[in-house]
Design an enzyme around this catalytic site. Sequence first.
Site, PDB file in Angstrom:
ATOM      1  CG  ASP A 129      -3.099   1.823   0.539  1.00 38.81           C
ATOM      2  OD1 ASP A 129      -3.945   2.150   0.991  1.00 38.81           O
ATOM      3  OD2 ASP A 129      -2.604   1.792   0.724  1.00 38.81           O
TER       4      ASP A 129
ATOM      5  CD  GLU B  21      -4.861   4.481  -2.779  1.00 33.95           C
ATOM      6  OE1 GLU B  21      -3.653   5.367  -2.373  1.00 33.95           O
ATOM      7  OE2 GLU B  21      -5.399   4.750  -3.551  1.00 33.95           O
TER       8      GLU B  21
END
Length: 372
Positions: A240, A284
């Site tokens: 992440d 993301e």
Amino acid sequence: MAALNSEVIRYIIKSRNATRGAISFVWLLLMLPRLVEEPGDLFVWVNALLLFAQDTVAQGYKKIPDDYFETNARRISRIFVFSCVVFCLHWGLLTGYIFHQSSLEVIHISAALGLAFSTISGFTVWLVSKRAGQSCMVLLFLPSIVVMMMAGGLAHFITGGFMIFCVAVLLHDGNARSKNMLETLSREIRSSEQASRYKKISQLDGLTDIHNRRHFDRYFPLLMEEARHDNAIISLLVVDLDHFKKINDDLGHDAGDACLKFAAQLLKREVRSSLDLLCRYGGEEFVIVLNGVDEQAAVIIAERICQSFRETPAEYNGKKVHWSTCVGISTISPSIHDHSELFKKADKALYHAKRTGRDRAVHINSLPADKA
């Protein structure tokens, strides 16, 4: 032959011809009564051996890699044409011999059916070479026609005449039939390519051009099941990007998209394309399935990913975007029963990495028991 593209030739040879196998087995079944009387009959066994060799060649076409046709289509086509001509010559001579021998009268009907069925090979090779297709038709029927015409008697003469008529019709209709078959093949190929293209698109992330969550959800359970079945090791990384919302807020969503594309490229460097699975999970967040990678090696790879992001800023409109990432790691173990549990543990490790300062990799097994 040159007018056909490599894809059409590949489809003709692999899909049409390779379905012919097991002729040698059928031949032995037909000749079973003769083998009972004469188990060592060379006529039976030599022809079985020749037919088996032809079966092997036909089945071998299936194993030729598709990309090999791109540069070797002409060479493969010549081998294919030659093998079909040899098959038709052999089957034609064999059928003529069977019709000539009164002792084989019991299988005359079966031989005639085999002769008719063998015209498929003639039409198949006709798609690649008109001259070879015409030759195959003549080679199939000529020995039997000669035998019938020389045998004498009205029945044989009528049978021979009917065979001549069949050859004439096959030769006359061959061009039209092969043209129709080519048109059908072209439609099938286009349809297959289109379906393959749609399938690929549906499983790729449109922005980063790596696999998407749909692909991950489909294949990760299969990889996990295979690993458990083979008692193999598998590790999962959940990656992440840190403070990605700030990049979007400060520089705009175009900058965010550029960063995501670059992130995918950085992650590609750390995976083995033939063994591992890299997907964009959403936003993301990325996931990496590492096959055959244990806990220690997975941590090394994850730390290398963090270092790569730390030392390689993204670029947008000439500006460097400094960033970092967190990685949560889990590895298959006897206590983990399915893919969802492995993912939950990696996600929990990722959450801990974010809570403890970001820009780091954390394996679930490194956490205290009450937090794991």
